[in-house]
Design a protein around this motif. Sequence first.
Motif, PDB file in Angstrom:
ATOM      1  N   GLU A 189      -8.078  -4.519 -10.758  1.00 34.12           N
ATOM      2  CA  GLU A 189      -7.956  -4.416  -9.495  1.00 34.12           C
ATOM      3  C   GLU A 189      -7.258  -3.030  -9.407  1.00 34.12           C
ATOM      4  OE1 GLU A 189      -8.563  -6.604  -6.909  1.00 34.12           O
ATOM      5  OE2 GLU A 189      -9.069  -8.405  -7.951  1.00 34.12           O
ATOM      6  N   VAL A 190      -7.654  -2.574  -8.258  1.00 32.19           N
ATOM      7  CA  VAL A 190      -6.879  -1.240  -7.947  1.00 32.19           C
ATOM      8  C   VAL A 190      -6.343  -1.512  -6.615  1.00 32.19           C
ATOM      9  CG1 VAL A 190      -7.289   1.268  -7.350  1.00 32.19           C
ATOM     10  CG2 VAL A 190      -8.251   0.443  -9.357  1.00 32.19           C
ATOM     11  N   ILE A 191      -5.047  -1.295  -6.276  1.00 32.78           N
ATOM     12  CA  ILE A 191      -4.387  -1.648  -5.036  1.00 32.78           C
ATOM     13  C   ILE A 191      -4.020  -0.035  -4.663  1.00 32.78           C
ATOM     14  CG2 ILE A 191      -2.362  -2.599  -3.721  1.00 32.78           C
ATOM     15  CD1 ILE A 191      -2.511  -4.800  -5.630  1.00 32.78           C
ATOM     16  N   VAL A 192      -4.446   0.109  -3.565  1.00 29.39           N
ATOM     17  CA  VAL A 192      -4.127   1.488  -2.917  1.00 29.39           C
ATOM     18  C   VAL A 192      -3.046   1.115  -1.807  1.00 29.39           C
ATOM     19  CG1 VAL A 192      -4.688   3.713  -1.643  1.00 29.39           C
ATOM     20  CG2 VAL A 192      -6.139   2.656  -3.454  1.00 29.39           C
ATOM     21  N   VAL A 193      -1.780   1.953  -1.958  1.00 26.83           N
ATOM     22  CA  VAL A 193      -0.715   1.828  -1.076  1.00 26.83           C
ATOM     23  C   VAL A 193      -0.598   2.729   0.328  1.00 26.83           C
ATOM     24  CG1 VAL A 193       1.737   1.276  -0.713  1.00 26.83           C
ATOM     25  CG2 VAL A 193       0.729   0.597  -2.897  1.00 26.83           C
ATOM     26  N   PHE A 194      -0.860   2.285   1.333  1.00 30.28           N
ATOM     27  CA  PHE A 194      -0.685   3.256   2.590  1.00 30.28           C
ATOM     28  C   PHE A 194       0.403   2.980   3.268  1.00 30.28           C
ATOM     29  CE2 PHE A 194      -5.446   3.133   2.037  1.00 30.28           C
ATOM     30  CZ  PHE A 194      -5.649   4.362   1.768  1.00 30.28           C
ATOM     31  N   LYS A 195       1.137   3.998   3.750  1.00 27.93           N
ATOM     32  CA  LYS A 195       2.128   3.720   4.831  1.00 27.93           C
ATOM     33  C   LYS A 195       1.488   3.883   6.164  1.00 27.93           C
ATOM     34  CE  LYS A 195       6.149   5.961   4.110  1.00 27.93           C
ATOM     35  NZ  LYS A 195       7.199   7.250   4.167  1.00 27.93           N
ATOM     36  N   SER A 196       2.380   2.762   7.216  1.00 30.03           N
ATOM     37  CA  SER A 196       1.726   2.846   8.546  1.00 30.03           C
ATOM     38  C   SER A 196       1.593   4.233   9.247  1.00 30.03           C
ATOM     39  CB  SER A 196       2.563   1.953   9.348  1.00 30.03           C
ATOM     40  OG  SER A 196       2.281   0.543   8.601  1.00 30.03           O
TER      41      SER A 196
END
Length: 339
Positions: free
Chosen positions: A216-223
């Motif tokens: 799994e690759v979880i990309v984190v984005f800020k709103s």
Amino acid sequence: MTCTIIVGGQWGDEGKGKIVSYLCEKDSPYIIARGGVGPNAGHTVEVDGEKYGIRMVPTGFPNKKVKLAIGAGVLVDPEVLLKEVEMLEKFDVRKRLIIDYRCGIIEEKHRLMDKSNEHLSKEIGSTGTGCGPANVDRALRILKQAKDIEALKEFLGDVSEEVNDAIDAGKNVMIEGTQGTLLSLYYGTYPYVTSKDTTASTFAADVGIGPTKVDEVIVVFKSFPTRVGCGPFPTEMPLEEAEKLGIVEYGTVTGRRRRVGYFDFELAKKVCRLNGATQIALTCLDKYDNACYGITEYGELTDKAIEFIEKIEKATGVPVTIISTGPELHQTIDRRDEL
């Protein structure tokens, strides 16, 4: 059991520390290994109302059952690291931390060079932590390694062996990346970037595993994306507008005011492609819509928030599985079992 990489999707400061800490608490991996550049990246973790600014130790430290590792690809500043170990004494970090003996070492000369170089300090906006000059010395094959530093002896190990053994034994492994994809030396907003690549592929190499080991690759984005220092920022808003929205932030490492912008859907699509994203974690939804603060069930979100999330999923083709609605670990919506 899975091997998961956590990646920043913007210019850093996306709230990866909160996401990593949540996943460590929820999934309780056997080991969490840190990839990335070095102490030029800061993560803030809030535990029981107390904030910890971390630059070297993996941010999954609140879970005392998890092994903590720093991969060979990461630069280590012994002074910064040992201060963090001491600061996190109540979390038993000293007993759990493994530093790869091949990690490069940042010395005082690297920090001085970083700060005195006008191009780096003023034009590029370097953090001044010595990472760039240390990586130059690494390429010249003259950089010291962790195995050369007496003060680090008690922590030394082979992180690649530890991580691969855990994967082969069917245990959960988490790899924590630092900075953000758009700060990548290769794929970011060059020359306003960091001193190496900051995508999932490099984070895997940093801790010594091959691409077929990653599940799994979880990309984190800020709103709302933020950026510290110089460089292109296509959706940037005026500081006055950010203040009206109540969005005033400062960098964990530099203390500099963060520039603020609107969510960039086209860039998010590119970032997901670069990293081979399988999931998205979205942070600071409560600042995008104050009515969402502290909500832990997806169905309780406002229509405005749900429309925003669905727009991200449509633009990227990747499901938003984890949503942060506040700084505390429990202020999180986890949709992984539903999607």
